[in-house]
Design an enzyme around this catalytic site. Sequence first.
Site, PDB file in Angstrom:
ATOM      1  N   GLU A  15       0.694  -1.065   0.006  1.00  0.00           N
ATOM      2  CA  GLU A  15       0.135  -0.118  -0.053  1.00  0.00           C
ATOM      3  C   GLU A  15       0.912   1.346  -0.057  1.00  0.00           C
ATOM      4  O   GLU A  15       0.365   2.445   0.500  1.00  0.00           O
ATOM      5  CB  GLU A  15      -0.879  -0.072   1.248  1.00  0.00           C
ATOM      6  N   SER A 151      -6.208  -2.222   1.300  1.00  0.00           N
ATOM      7  CA  SER A 151      -6.575  -1.803   0.139  1.00  0.00           C
ATOM      8  C   SER A 151      -7.082  -2.771  -0.638  1.00  0.00           C
ATOM      9  O   SER A 151      -7.307  -2.553  -1.927  1.00  0.00           O
ATOM     10  CB  SER A 151      -5.472  -1.183  -0.556  1.00  0.00           C
ATOM     11  N   TYR A 217      -9.610   2.989  -5.677  1.00  0.00           N
ATOM     12  CA  TYR A 217      -8.866   4.299  -6.214  1.00  0.00           C
ATOM     13  C   TYR A 217      -8.913   4.497  -7.554  1.00  0.00           C
ATOM     14  O   TYR A 217      -8.342   5.470  -7.993  1.00  0.00           O
ATOM     15  CB  TYR A 217      -7.345   3.488  -5.669  1.00  0.00           C
ATOM     16  N   ARG A 256     -11.010   3.133  11.456  1.00  0.00           N
ATOM     17  CA  ARG A 256     -12.331   2.998  10.475  1.00  0.00           C
ATOM     18  C   ARG A 256     -12.463   1.363  10.643  1.00  0.00           C
ATOM     19  O   ARG A 256     -11.644   0.736  10.803  1.00  0.00           O
ATOM     20  CB  ARG A 256     -11.681   3.490   9.203  1.00  0.00           C
ATOM     21  N   ASP A 258     -15.057  -1.379   8.855  1.00  0.00           N
ATOM     22  CA  ASP A 258     -16.077  -1.498   7.691  1.00  0.00           C
ATOM     23  C   ASP A 258     -17.143  -2.718   8.165  1.00  0.00           C
ATOM     24  O   ASP A 258     -16.711  -3.713   8.682  1.00  0.00           O
ATOM     25  CB  ASP A 258     -15.233  -2.042   6.471  1.00  0.00           C
ATOM     26  N   GLU A 271     -14.035  -5.702   8.531  1.00  0.00           N
ATOM     27  CA  GLU A 271     -12.458  -5.400   9.144  1.00  0.00           C
ATOM     28  C   GLU A 271     -12.346  -3.945   9.628  1.00  0.00           C
ATOM     29  O   GLU A 271     -13.218  -3.249   9.727  1.00  0.00           O
ATOM     30  CB  GLU A 271     -11.433  -5.675   8.202  1.00  0.00           C
ATOM     31  N   ASN A 273      -9.487  -0.781  10.235  1.00  0.00           N
ATOM     32  CA  ASN A 273      -8.318  -0.019   9.861  1.00  0.00           C
ATOM     33  C   ASN A 273      -7.823   1.000  10.833  1.00  0.00           C
ATOM     34  O   ASN A 273      -8.654   2.063  11.029  1.00  0.00           O
ATOM     35  CB  ASN A 273      -8.819   0.444   8.297  1.00  0.00           C
ATOM     36  N   GLY A 277      -6.719   5.965   5.130  1.00  0.00           N
ATOM     37  CA  GLY A 277      -6.197   6.387   4.076  1.00  0.00           C
ATOM     38  C   GLY A 277      -6.582   7.979   4.232  1.00  0.00           C
ATOM     39  O   GLY A 277      -7.658   8.509   5.067  1.00  0.00           O
TER      40      GLY A 277
END
Length: 307
Positions: A15, A151, A217, A256, A258, A271, A273, A277
Site C-alpha cells: 500500500e 486496500s 482508487y 475506521r 467497515d 474489518e 483499519n 487513508g
Amino acid sequence: MSNKIVVLFGGNSLEREISLKSGKSILNILKKSGINAIGIDPIKFPLLYLNKYGFKKAFIALHGKGGEDGVIQSILEYLNIPYTGSGVLSSAITINKFLTKIIWKEHGLPIIYPHLLLNKKKFTKKNYLIIEQKILKIKFPVIIKPNCNGSSLGIFKINHKDDLFNALEKSFIYDDNILIEQYIKGTEYSIGILNNKMLPPIRIEYSNIFYDYQSKYCLNNTKYFCPSGLNKSKEKELENIILKAWKVLNCKVWGRIDVILDENKNFQLLEINTIPGMTPKSLYPIAAQKAGLSFYNLIMKILFLTK
C-alpha cells in the site's frame, strides 16, 4: 506548536503508493499551519536516528505491513516518541483479520461465519483435496482475501469450486495466510471513529462485484453517501456495534471499521483499519468533514490527542 513533528509515510508494504499520498496530504497541512514538520520514508531513513533529530511526536501515515501491524509503533515506543493512533498490541491484532474476528466473536459481536484460515505451506497439490473439502463446508459463493493485507488487494469472489485453485494461488502472492469466508450480499458502510466517538457513517455503492482496489482508487463511478440514509434506530444499533468492536480491541484515537448490512438487515463486521487513508479520495476525511471537522482541524485533533 513549536515541537518538531515527523510524518512517516511510504514504507515497503503493498500500500506504499496510497501511503505516500496520505503522508503528503498530512505534511502539507502541518507545514501550512506553521508547524515544524518533516516527512520521512522509513525505507530511506534509519528510524533509530529519529531521536537525534529532536522529533517530539510522530504522525504515522504508513498503511499495511510495517505501519499498521505494530512494528513502527514498537520502534517509536523504544525511542520514547509519542505517535498517533493505536498501540503495539492493538495494531498487531487488528492487521490480522482472522484474529480480529475471533476476538469480536468472543465478545458476541456479529461477524461473517463460518470462516477458514489457510496457510501457504499447507497449500500443496497433495493436500488440495482436503483443503477443497474444508472450503466446500462454507456455502458458495466465497470470498478469498489475504489475512494481513489492506486496500482490497488479492481479494477474489469465487462462485464455483473449479475456480478455487487459481484464486488461492493468486491470493497467496499477497500474504502467507488467506481468510476464506462466505460472500454476503448487502450494503457496505465505512465508519470512522475519532476519540471513541463514531463519525457519520458512509454508505458505499460500487459497480464491481465487491468493493475492490479498482472501486476504491481507480474508478470514478463508485459513490459515497454521507449521510448514509440509515434511520435513527439503525444508526444507533450500528454505533453500539462499532464502539464495542473498537473498544474490545483497545484501539486508540482514530481509525475506521467497515461493515455490511446483509439482506436480513443485520450488520456484519468486516474489518478494522487503524490508519485510514488520508488521500483526496479517502473516506475518513469525508466523514470528519460531515461531523464539522475540516481536514486541517482533523489533523490537529489527531495530533492533539496523541500523548
